[in-house]
Design an enzyme around this catalytic site. Structure first.
Site, PDB file in Angstrom:
ATOM      1  N   HIS A 237       0.695   9.110 -10.836  1.00  0.00           N
ATOM      2  CA  HIS A 237      -0.258   9.382  -9.348  1.00  0.00           C
ATOM      3  C   HIS A 237      -1.164  10.304  -9.014  1.00  0.00           C
ATOM      4  CE1 HIS A 237       1.428   5.550  -8.819  1.00  0.00           C
ATOM      5  NE2 HIS A 237       2.747   6.083  -9.367  1.00  0.00           N
TER       6      HIS A 237
ATOM      7  N   SER B  61     -23.859  28.891 -13.592  1.00  0.00           N
ATOM      8  CA  SER B  61     -25.168  27.983 -13.416  1.00  0.00           C
ATOM      9  C   SER B  61     -26.149  28.596 -12.602  1.00  0.00           C
ATOM     10  CB  SER B  61     -23.958  27.731 -11.149  1.00  0.00           C
ATOM     11  OG  SER B  61     -24.988  27.518 -10.401  1.00  0.00           O
TER      12      SER B  61
ATOM     13  N   LYS C 156     -19.999  30.960 -11.755  1.00  0.00           N
ATOM     14  CA  LYS C 156     -19.755  29.747 -12.318  1.00  0.00           C
ATOM     15  C   LYS C 156     -18.937  30.093 -13.621  1.00  0.00           C
ATOM     16  CE  LYS C 156     -20.531  26.239 -10.248  1.00  0.00           C
ATOM     17  NZ  LYS C 156     -19.213  24.832  -9.577  1.00  0.00           N
TER      18      LYS C 156
ATOM     19  N   GLU D 189     -16.808  17.515 -19.312  1.00  0.00           N
ATOM     20  CA  GLU D 189     -17.572  16.500 -18.727  1.00  0.00           C
ATOM     21  C   GLU D 189     -18.845  15.879 -19.235  1.00  0.00           C
ATOM     22  OE1 GLU D 189     -19.169  18.468 -14.575  1.00  0.00           O
ATOM     23  OE2 GLU D 189     -18.244  20.252 -15.512  1.00  0.00           O
TER      24      GLU D 189
END
Ligand code: ARG
Length: 478
Positions: free
Chosen positions: A173, A294, A300, A307
């Site tokens: 979980h 970024s 970043k 992804e």
């Protein structure tokens, strides 16, 4: 007024030029838009070398059974050798007027060698031709993909060996559950990919059957020798029903389903890498060359590769559904619907291959932060189950032990500390039977080492599982 009879100018031998191989029957040229709509050459030219391979095997068989002459066969071989060269060096001129890869190659062959080129299509149809081409293509793709999978599995097994002792929190979980070793976590993915490889191998056996000889749908009246063609093309068997052979694409759907599962497995690992790389976890870092920055936030470093793999899983799942839907309710035998099988198939092969290759490279450059993993395992009462098991060994029934430890956890949580930070007196309030040795079971090392059975997370077991995986991989080498 519509006439059932073609105007005389369009009849065979009339002077209207007919570019289409099959256009003798038609009274007017195909509408330009329809021509583009129905043509597949823009994408099926990818099958070209397999198409040539299939044609050469077919021609050799036709010559062997005496349907074409030896000179025809020699001409076809000479023409095809040149066509292959033209394709490989990029000078072959593909024409949308010639609809698909098959007619483009056949027309060029006829231009090069004359009548022999016109005899090549004897006893065959584009329906069994394309089914053969796709199977040859897919067999080749599966073999490459199995190689990429082997490489990725090897990286996982090697990393597992390196990190067999490294303790991290195991989650259920997404809540801290029990301590595990990082090597064990990596071997979970090894197992998934091993089953994926098994699935591709299984699918390959059904891909590797020869449809050629089925012709359009009913077979052919020529005295063909299908066994000879199968042997020449390396097929393990023959399709046993001509209708089935030209119409079903179940083998491609099986492939897509194995691919969708593999991508799904990669998407799960991707999700974990993304989480672990976030500063909240700080468990790992990916090499800069697999990340991007970024345009606005200078600090970043984004895990773009995982992804994208996660995102591309949706694309491959979509291709699977596309082919299932394409096949659904199609009457026997071949229908033009099946031309739509290629783009999803090709895109799946490309997407999966790229994902596997990039993934192996990315994992080779993985950096791990052991202290962060360990610290995280120390939070969240990861050894609570070990304390309950300890109480069971001291004679407490498991349900009672579970309850006692739950109350101890609540007490520690209120104090803002871990179970191992409680004093012996404090622990004895909940579990009077424990002695000073209780602190041994509350350690992370004790917890993982105790799970040394087959399939367990103990470092010793992870080391042997990883060694077995590496030995298996060596044994699988083609
Ligand atoms: N381009 C076609 C395909 O991909 C080849 C088979 C065409 N057959 C036909 N009867 N029109 O399926």
């Amino acid at each position: 007024m519509n006439s059932e009879h073609p105007p005389s100018g369009a009849q065979p031998g009339g002077d209207t030029p007919q570019p289409k191989t099959w256009s003798g029957r038609f009274s007017e040229p195909v509408d330009e838009r329809v021509k583009r709509f129905t043509a597949s050459v823009e994408f099926d030219k990818r099958l070209a070398l397999f198409d040539i391979q299939g044609s050469l095997a077919h021609a050799a068989m036709l010559a062997a059974v005496g349907v074409i002459g030896e000179q025809d066969l020699a001409d076809i071989r000479r023409g095809m050798a040149q066509i292959r060269q033209e394709i490989e060096n990029g000078t072959f001129v593909w024409s949308v007027d010639l609809e698909d890869v098959h007619l483009n190659i056949e027309r060029r062959l006829t231009d090069l060698v004359g009548d022999a080129g016109k005899r090549l299509h004897t006893g065959r149809s584009r329906n069994d031709q394309v089914a053969t081409d796709i199977r040859l293509y897919l067999r080749d793709a599966i073999d490459r993909i199995l190689g990429y999978l082997r490489d990725l599995r090897r990286v996982l097994a090697e990393l597992a060996q390196t990190h067999a002792d490294l303790i991290m929190p195991g989650f259920t979980h997404l809540q801290v559950a029990q301590p595990i070793t990082f090597g064990h976590h990596l071997l979970a993915y090894y197992e998934m990919l091993r089953r994926d490889a098994e699935r591709f191998g299984d699918c390959r056996r059904r891909v590797n059957r020869l449809p050629l000889g089925s012709a359009a749908l009913a077979g052919t009246s020529y005295p063909i020798d299908r066994e000879q063609v199968a042997a020449a093309l390396g097929f393990e068997g023959l399709s046993e029903n001509s209708l089935d052979a030209v119409s079903d694409r179940d083998f491609a759907i099986e492939f897509l389903s194995a691919a969708a599962l593999t991508m799904t497995h990669l998407s799960r690992l991707s999700e974990e890498l993304i989480l672990w790389m976030s500063p909240r976890f700080g468990f790992i870092d990916l090499a800069d060359r697999f990340c991007t920055g970024s345009s606005i936030m200078p600090q970043k470093k984004n895990p773009d590769v995982p992804e994208l793999v996660r995102g591309k899983t949706g694309r491959v799942n979509g291709h699977l559904v596309a082919l299932l839907t394409l096949m659904k309710s199609q009457p026997l035998a071949y229908n033009k619907d099946n031309q739509e099988d290629k783009e999803p198939l090709f895109d799946t092969v490309d997407t999966l291959s790229d994902s596997l290759v990039i993934y192996a490279e990315m994992l080779r450059g993985l950096r791990v932060f052991p202290q962060r993993m360990r610290d995280a395992a120390l939070q969240g009462f990861a050894t609570a189950t070990d304390l309950a098991d300890h109480l069971v060994r001291l004679g407490t029934p498991f349900r009672e032990a579970h309850d006692a430890v739950a109350r101890a956890v609540r007490f520690a949580a209120d104090k803002g500390c871990d179970l191992s930070d409680l004093t012996l007196e404090q622990l004895r309030v909940f579990a009077p039977s424990v002695g000073p040795d209780v602190f041994e079971v509350l350690t992370l090392e004790g917890s993982v080492a105790a799970r040394a059975h087959r399939g367990g997370t103990a470092p010793a077991r992870v080391r042997s599982a990883a060694a077995k995986a590496l030995a298996d991989l060596d044994g699988e080498l083609p």
